[in-house]
Scaffold this active site. Structure first.
Site, PDB file in Angstrom:
ATOM      1  CD  GLU A  58      62.365  13.742  -0.112  1.00 51.25           C
ATOM      2  OE1 GLU A  58      61.622  13.738  -1.087  1.00 51.25           O
ATOM      3  OE2 GLU A  58      61.642  13.343   1.015  1.00 51.25           O
ATOM      4  CG  HIS A 125      62.161   3.913   7.293  1.00 49.54           C
ATOM      5  ND1 HIS A 125      61.540   3.153   6.180  1.00 49.54           N
ATOM      6  CD2 HIS A 125      61.445   5.045   7.284  1.00 49.54           C
ATOM      7  CE1 HIS A 125      60.466   3.944   6.052  1.00 49.54           C
ATOM      8  NE2 HIS A 125      60.499   5.061   6.729  1.00 49.54           N
TER       9      HIS A 125
HETATM   10  C1  LIG Z   1      60.151  10.613  -1.118  1.00 57.07           C
HETATM   11  C2  LIG Z   1      59.637  10.712   0.581  1.00 57.07           C
HETATM   12  N1  LIG Z   1      59.923  11.660   1.431  1.00 57.07           N
HETATM   13  C3  LIG Z   1      59.731  11.464   2.654  1.00 57.07           C
HETATM   14  C4  LIG Z   1      59.166  10.369   3.263  1.00 57.07           C
HETATM   15  C5  LIG Z   1      58.689  10.292   4.681  1.00 57.07           C
HETATM   16  N2  LIG Z   1      57.121  10.288   5.124  1.00 57.07           N
HETATM   17  C6  LIG Z   1      56.635   9.191   5.093  1.00 57.07           C
HETATM   18  S1  LIG Z   1      54.976   9.388   5.285  1.00 57.07           S
HETATM   19  C7  LIG Z   1      55.215  10.997   5.020  1.00 57.07           C
HETATM   20  C8  LIG Z   1      53.959  12.038   5.077  1.00 57.07           C
HETATM   21  C9  LIG Z   1      53.006  11.365   3.950  1.00 57.07           C
HETATM   22  O1  LIG Z   1      51.845  12.189   3.925  1.00 57.07           O
HETATM   23  P1  LIG Z   1      50.712  12.009   2.973  1.00 57.07           P
HETATM   24  O2  LIG Z   1      50.997  11.646   1.545  1.00 57.07           O
HETATM   25  O3  LIG Z   1      49.521  13.103   2.824  1.00 57.07           O
HETATM   26  O4  LIG Z   1      49.992  10.538   3.235  1.00 57.07           O
HETATM   27  P2  LIG Z   1      49.340  10.304   4.693  1.00 57.07           P
HETATM   28  O5  LIG Z   1      50.335   9.748   5.651  1.00 57.07           O
HETATM   29  O6  LIG Z   1      48.472  11.496   4.985  1.00 57.07           O
HETATM   30  O7  LIG Z   1      48.424   9.145   4.419  1.00 57.07           O
HETATM   31  C10 LIG Z   1      56.470  11.318   4.681  1.00 57.07           C
HETATM   32  C11 LIG Z   1      56.873  12.721   4.764  1.00 57.07           C
HETATM   33  C12 LIG Z   1      58.907   9.331   2.407  1.00 57.07           C
HETATM   34  N3  LIG Z   1      58.269   8.156   2.855  1.00 57.07           N
HETATM   35  N4  LIG Z   1      59.359   9.512   0.837  1.00 57.07           N
END
Ligand SMILES: Cc1ncc(C[n+]2csc(CCOP(=O)(O)OP(=O)(O)O)c2C)c(N)n1
Ligand SMILES: Cc1ncc(C[n+]2csc(CCOP(=O)(O)OP(=O)(O)O)c2C)c(N)n1
Ligand SMILES: [Mg+2]
Ligand SMILES: [Mg+2]
Lengths: 321, 331, 331, 321
Positions: A58, A125
């Site tokens: 971000e 959220h």
């Molecule tokens: C700082 C932040 N930005 C955005 C999000 C929204 N978000 C939640 S899960 C996710 C994807 C996470 O991907 P990854 O780290 O690869 O984990 P996975 O879901 O594949 O286990 C996002 C963008 C968040 N939780 N925190």
């Protein structure tokens, strides 16, 4: 054809991309996927190379937008949830917001924050954090409450020469519908009288406008005519419209879904009390979320934020004074 | 017998000298109580900084940090801009609104740093990204940082972002052994900061920042690679900060052994000796350069001191650019 | 003829199975509209997750993320805690205040994640740091993350912090090819995420997360090294997410070739086949385990569904712990 | 012996380290160097292993503190300048501030923010951002105005079971002196009547208390008796003391060095207007910094923030109504 608040946001972005080559969109999953809420659905296909997935960064997302703005672009940043903007906070309030004042170079970026509570959203959220942005000089903070405003204010946000924090309410995304998109709109900085009335002014914004309107309908059954002012923009604030309404009704209730301390409702009461003191014939009141994180469980969530029921109750208290 | 003066070291040295003398002047003004707020010098970092500035062209982007007087001059910042900002002249680029090292001219590609370390890198990314969208090619952007600032999340997010977008970013890290008083042992645990490059998938370059020739070569190579489309280049340069963190700091925490080591060499002296030894210049020429620079600096100071500070009554107290909103919603 | 049941794979498999069945139940409840908010599954990630949980002991610290049902069970979280949280029972550890994967019991070393990715790692550091100050030795802490979350500033700051303090941190990265819909090509540009280790000065471990035996071994080794005082260990495990980001997501963006590759194997099936092939167990035993787990899960669901949700009137609407301030300064 | 505000902060930390083995200090340059402002001078030597230099990682600094607090420690985090806390913001407002409410486990951390304007400080070394912290539930925000309070409130902050954002004013660091450290103090949450008066209540905090007191002295020459309320803690707010004072004077001026929108002054006016409306016999007013970044040049800086002169002027306007 019927359009939702979310459709309006998508359409406004499509419109901006179409009309202005300087516009691009950058955010997590906004590309082929169309965004977590589908606010950019099909845009990557329609506008190749201009709707891009960002890493989960971000701070760097906003920083990139500022740099592009310096080069004359008009970036739109989508935060996946407003709550996560806290980690991009510094670039918004210290980088983007100070650029024009420090250098005379404007910083036309729009940061879209899907914000506000929905059932089951929970502490991270659901947040309404418009006040922390509005507190800083150099930021415009918008909070559209209708499908029409979601559309026209987003277009205007992109056209403005300043950093805009665009707070779009997740609860309204699919909840609100309109027949068509507007071709005219009030300018940013003007509040809207969402319902006229003579007994009490309720000043509010975003999803709470609808709770207030519902409360007004309920109270009209009891013989009270409530005027509902939809702020549209919380910074700058349209003090004139508020003041004029309070001048008519003599009574003020401010309603916000955000936490109470230093929120929009505090700012408005402070303004009315200091600038329109003589207009009031009862103590101005405010109604906010409770001062705790936003609860996950619907039982708690419904009690945590203001609703039509609690707005009506707060209004009655003032009216019966 | 002098070699032709086209040796790049010569031009670079002259800029370094100007930067050093400018810094010295700011230090003197600070001691004399003529400067509001802090003064931050690039002493010992000129060879690296000038190399960065010289690797850039018009149309490129430069985000200097607090020790980049040399790079700024090389990139085209005037001495007058620097002096006016330090002295708070309302005619300077920051108009008294911001001061000292927080100056720049974004329209000319020179970014005015905000203080939050690491925050400028993604802004450089954004400018380079805009170049791409605008189909401007062949530009690069340089962002400067210290060893300490590599610990910021902002640095990480931005370098990774540049790598993903394959932007022509020069990420220049001056590892000058200290972040304020904090030694590198309390800042990171990798063997060398340049070991980070592989983890981002960016080019890796190390250089001895006390050696001007090496700096010009390494930074030049990195810039050429970025310009050729090879993506971000991480340059880690080693040196010792030859001054306090700011002029308020006597840096007594720097161990004498370190000062006396090769790392503690003054790049300006090293370069001067080298130029003389190569017979690319002579003492008389250097003396002329020095006195010319001093005159220019003194003139700038005299001018800025005559100039008015900002007038709070004439000041437009508006943080936003949208004039219509300022009119409809006055403070 | 069955081998002795002390094979660690057996116990691990049983936990994986329980986690999978628990996840399946949540998915079913979600489809039936019985769950408020999102449901996030660990399908395909059980081998890695269980290995992390099993590498920890009482007194250790565990910060699971959204796909760690298996690791949680291995670390000692009860099925009932999970179910109560998902169903919003006021008797669960989060009392309906927080839900789904945002559960934990900090006093037992199980951290309840906040949603901001990367934010839990430095909290684990703090607990390990406190152990050191309190002269508790031999403990380790594991923090889980996805490929996408390696792009956060929080991850960088925390891993570097752990390295500087030489804390016994297991930094477990599940590179499951996607962050929500975003492929790794839009997330990072290094060859392998494990290439980041050298840039922090931490131990490096790679593992095929579809292979339980490998996971147990690699995670176990890393944990042992951390426990032995060798500082943070970065474990990068490769797999494919075998479900949507959440149950609202059909993951249609995942290319079929990827699903059909070795990476797309289901670690649970792979492990089951291996155990059967090794004759460490048999189909009948597995069927028993399965039905036992199902019964326990169904019992927990039945119980939680009978339990009251939180009562907003009985709720203490105080965010601060200082009771005297709540009394003197009621909302 | 004479002690400065800064000495008091150092002494409070020394005291806390001495009395409570759970206390440690973590921040950039706080170790051998003693901190950018020398607030931890000699503490690393006196308390080996308990006063530690951190990397330049505000997010991780706060995160580490939260983890240590879960384990029963009482960490003190020093931010080098309040302005840089924006990059540690998320861990304060979303991690530390929510822990107790979510889990029942308390989070006793103290985050020290050297804040406020000094001549030549400029946009990023002068900010007053107490409001963005106070807006979030779960955080205590303290703003001591005197040497005595700097000492006793910091001690109490460390002893409190909640996350405390401790705003210590850089302008007061060496400016204020006291003869000795107090052994008794008002508890946190209680405001202090810094000067009694009957004509007007000026509610303020931190460095502005001294501007208000100077203005009060000036106005007493004109025959006005100004009551000055020093809030001490901006969250929680001592509404009772404010209300009681306004009940006596009937007039209210709120003064804050922070930006106006949603600041402490807005919150106070909102409270007084809604809860103590009948007490006022003139419109309550507020005086804040201008809504721009904090300027570097002393000419601008002096005009940007409230001073004794502008406080007196604002007070006169109310008094002459
Ligand atoms: C700082 C932040 N930005 C955005 C999000 C929204 N978000 C939640 S899960 C996710 C994807 C996470 O991907 P990854 O780290 O690869 O984990 P996975 O879901 O594949 O286990 C996002 C963008 C968040 N939780 N925190
Ligand atoms: C995010 C952030 N935290 C803290 C500071 C305060 N600060 C300013 S300079 C500095 C030290 C920087 O050290 P380094 O990056 O090594 O650069 P150097 O001064 O050695 O050139 C610190 C801690 C800051 N400017 N930004
Ligand atoms: Mg350094
Ligand atoms: Mg992933």
């Amino acid at each position: 054809m019927s359009l939702t608040y979310l459709d309006a946001i998508r359409e406004a972005q499509a419109h901006a991309l179409r009309d202005d080559p300087r516009v691009f969109i950058y955010g997590q999953d906004v590309g082929d996927f169309g965004g977590a809420f589908k606010a950019t659905k099909n845009l990557a296909k329609e506008f190749p190379g201009r709707v891009l997935d960002s890493p989960i960064s971000e701070d760097a997302m906003v920083g990139l937008a500022v740099g592009a703005a310096i080069e004359g672009m008009r970036p739109i940043i989508e935060m996946q949830f407003a709550d996560f903007s806290t980690v991009g906070f510094n670039q918004i309030v210290n980088q983007a917001a100070t650029l024009f004042w420090r250098t005379g170079v404007s910083c036309p970026i729009t940061v879209r924050l899907p914000f506000g509570g929905t059932s089951g959203g929970g502490p991270f959220h659901s947040q309404c954090i418009e006040a922390i942005y509005a507190h800083y000089p150099g930021v415009i903070v918008l909070t559209p409450a209708t499908v029409e405003d979601a559309y026209s204010m987003l277009l205007e946000a992109v056209a403005l020469d300043d950093p805009v924090v665009f707070c779009e309410h997740k609860f309204l995304y699919r909840h609100l519908k309109a027949e068509k998109l507007p071709s005219e709109a009030l300018p940013i900085g003007k509040a809207r009288i969402a319902r006229e009335g003579r007994d009490l002014t309720v000043v509010t914004y975003s999803a709470m406008v609808h709770e207030a309107l519902e409360a007004a309908t309920e109270l009209s059954g009891e013989g009270w005519e409530i005027e509902v002012v939809d702020l549209r923009s919380v910074k700058p604030l349209d003090t004139d419209t508020i003041m004029a309404s309070v001048a008519r009704t003599g009574k003020l209730l401010c309603v916000g879904e955000a936490w109470p301390w230093g929120g929009v409702t505090a700012e408005i009461i402070a303004r009315v009390a200091s600038e329109g003191y003589g207009l009031l014939d009862a103590a101005p009141q405010r109604l906010n979320a409770k001062d705790t994180p936003v609860p996950y469980h619907p039982n708690l969530w419904t009690a945590h934020r203001p609703t039509a029921v609690s707005v009506a109750e707060a209004a009655r208290k003032i009216l019966r004074q | 017998m002098l070699q032709p003066v086209t040796e790049p070291q010569l031009a670079a040295f002259r800029l370094m000298l100007r930067a050093r003398l400018l810094d010295d002047k700011f230090a003197a003004l600070y001691r004399a109580g003529k400067i509001h707020g802090g003064v931050f010098l690039g002493r010992g970092q000129e060879a690296l900084s000038v190399s960065v500035g010289l690797s850039l062209r018009k149309g490129d982007v430069f985000a200097p940090l607090i020790r980049d007087a040399a790079g700024r001059l090389a990139f085209g910042e005037t001495i007058l801009d620097a002096v006016r900002t330090y002295l708070g002249s309302s005619l300077g680029p920051m108009r008294g609104r911001d001061g000292n090292v927080h100056r720049g001219r974004p329209r000319d590609g020179l970014l005015p740093m905000i203080s939050h370390l690491g925050a400028m890198i993604s802004v450089v990314n954004g400018m380079l990204f805009a170049h791409r969208l605008k189909k401007i090619s062949g530009t690069v952007g340089a962002a400067c940082l210290g060893d300490g600032a590599t610990s910021t999340g902002a640095f990480h997010e931005a370098l990774n972002q540049a790598a993903v977008e394959k932007l022509p970013l020069l990420m220049v890290v001056a590892d000058n052994q200290f972040a304020y008083s904090t030694p590198t042992s309390r800042q990171f645990a990798c063997d060398e900061l340049v070991d980070k490059a592989a983890g981002y998938g960016v080019g890796a370059h190390s250089v001895d920042a006390t050696d001007l020739t090496a700096c010009l070569k390494v930074v030049g190579t990195a810039a050429a690679r970025a310009r050729a489309g090879e993506g971000p280049q991480l340059i880690v340069a080693k040196l010792l900060r030859l001054c306090g963190h700011g002029e308020h700091d006597d840096a007594s925490y720097i161990p004498p052994e370190m000062k006396n080591s090769t790392l503690g060499r003054d790049c300006l002296k090293v370069a001067e000796e080298y130029l003389l030894q190569q017979k690319w210049t002579d003492a008389a020429t250097l003396a002329t350069w020095r006195s010319e620079a001093i005159r220019e600096i003194e003139d700038a100071v005299a001018q800025a001191q005559r100039e008015p500070g900002p007038d709070p009554f004439a000041e437009k107290w508006n943080a936003i650019a949208s004039e219509h909103l300022n009119e409809t919603h006055p403070q």
